[in-house]
Write a protein that holds these residues in place. Structure first.
Motif, mmCIF file in Angstrom:
data_model
loop_
_atom_site.group_PDB
_atom_site.id
_atom_site.type_symbol
_atom_site.label_atom_id
_atom_site.label_comp_id
_atom_site.label_asym_id
_atom_site.label_seq_id
_atom_site.Cartn_x
_atom_site.Cartn_y
_atom_site.Cartn_z
ATOM 1 N N PRO A 86 36.192 -2.022 -84.251
ATOM 2 C CA PRO A 86 34.985 -1.611 -84.976
ATOM 3 C C PRO A 86 35.312 -1.264 -86.431
ATOM 4 O O PRO A 86 35.877 -0.213 -86.712
ATOM 5 C CB PRO A 86 34.500 -0.381 -84.201
ATOM 6 C CG PRO A 86 35.714 0.145 -83.512
ATOM 7 C CD PRO A 86 36.587 -1.036 -83.243
ATOM 8 N N THR A 97 36.214 -3.211 -72.181
ATOM 9 C CA THR A 97 35.561 -4.499 -71.941
ATOM 10 C C THR A 97 35.514 -5.330 -73.216
ATOM 11 O O THR A 97 35.796 -6.531 -73.198
ATOM 12 C CB THR A 97 34.135 -4.289 -71.389
ATOM 13 O OG1 THR A 97 34.224 -3.514 -70.207
ATOM 14 C CG2 THR A 97 33.458 -5.604 -71.096
ATOM 15 N N THR A 98 35.180 -4.686 -74.331
ATOM 16 C CA THR A 98 35.135 -5.389 -75.619
ATOM 17 C C THR A 98 36.497 -5.968 -75.970
ATOM 18 O O THR A 98 36.613 -7.117 -76.398
ATOM 19 C CB THR A 98 34.675 -4.432 -76.741
ATOM 20 O OG1 THR A 98 33.414 -3.886 -76.382
ATOM 21 C CG2 THR A 98 34.571 -5.145 -78.066
ATOM 22 N N VAL A 134 37.569 -7.700 -82.946
ATOM 23 C CA VAL A 134 36.966 -6.812 -81.941
ATOM 24 C C VAL A 134 37.045 -5.342 -82.336
ATOM 25 O O VAL A 134 36.327 -4.518 -81.769
ATOM 26 C CB VAL A 134 37.575 -6.990 -80.520
ATOM 27 C CG1 VAL A 134 37.382 -8.402 -80.029
ATOM 28 C CG2 VAL A 134 39.009 -6.559 -80.456
ATOM 29 N N MET A 174 34.794 1.593 -79.257
ATOM 30 C CA MET A 174 35.267 0.313 -78.737
ATOM 31 C C MET A 174 35.631 0.521 -77.264
ATOM 32 O O MET A 174 36.402 1.410 -76.939
ATOM 33 C CB MET A 174 36.484 -0.163 -79.524
ATOM 34 C CG MET A 174 37.072 -1.438 -79.008
ATOM 35 S SD MET A 174 38.263 -2.241 -80.093
ATOM 36 C CE MET A 174 39.525 -1.030 -80.253
ATOM 37 N N THR A 175 35.089 -0.339 -76.420
ATOM 38 C CA THR A 175 35.345 -0.211 -74.992
ATOM 39 C C THR A 175 36.444 -1.173 -74.561
ATOM 40 O O THR A 175 36.760 -2.150 -75.253
ATOM 41 C CB THR A 175 34.070 -0.522 -74.186
ATOM 42 O OG1 THR A 175 33.760 -1.914 -74.357
ATOM 43 C CG2 THR A 175 32.902 0.341 -74.616
ATOM 44 N N GLY A 219 37.207 -9.862 -76.125
ATOM 45 C CA GLY A 219 37.611 -10.376 -77.437
ATOM 46 C C GLY A 219 38.971 -11.043 -77.421
ATOM 47 O O GLY A 219 39.132 -12.174 -77.899
#
Length: 157
Positions: free
Chosen positions: A85, A4-5, A83, A1-2, A9
């Motif tokens: 994972p 940005t994500t 968001v 998970m970044t 989100g």
């Protein structure tokens, strides 16, 4: 998970919340929250009635506005679950937990605030604006951490 994500989100969740404010949907949720609060208070022997979003007795009354509902905390919590994972089943469990726990805690908050307003009105603002806000924020974060630890790492392949 970044990062940005996460930002996209949770930013999307916040944007959704602000889009919902002032809509008929939020008005309906506010009225449902008032009815649920009144029902629970009446179970405990408080003689309350509702008129739209107002919950009132002879001693005290409050108005359920959008920020008094569980929608804001739920949108952020669900955004964090979505968001992260994890498998779809794990995310569904997380959403269900959030609906139950955050909705229930908000009801406890509203019932307690009614009694505080009725019997210790000088303490109402302290509990409404400071203590319960902190409890709600910490509870949402703790619930999310619990979900991540218990179900969040079950990634789909």
């Amino acid at each position: 998970m970044t990062l940005t994500t996460v930002v996209v989100g949770l930013g999307g969740a916040v944007a959704l919340y602000f889009q919902l404010l002032g809509t008929a949907f939020i008005q309906s949720i506010s009225e449902l929250t008032a009815e649920s609060s009144a029902f629970t208070l009446n179970l405990f022997g408080a003689d309350v009635r509702t008129a739209g979003t107002i919950v009132a007795s002879d001693r005290f009354a409050y108005n359920i506005v959008a920020e008094c509902t569980a929608v804001g905390p739920l949108v952020l919590y669900i955004g964090a679950v979505v968001v992260f994972p994890a498998a779809i089943k794990a995310k569904a469990i997380g959403v269900g937990l959030g609906l139950f726990f955050i909705g229930g805690l908000n009801l406890v908050r509203l019932v307690s605030l009614f009694y505080i307003g009725s019997y210790a009105p000088e303490q109402f603002d302290l509990f409404h604006l400071l203590i319960w806000q902190g409890v709600m924020i910490l509870s949402v974060v703790m619930l999310w951490l619990f979900w991540v630890r218990r179900w969040g790492y079950a990634r789909s392949t």
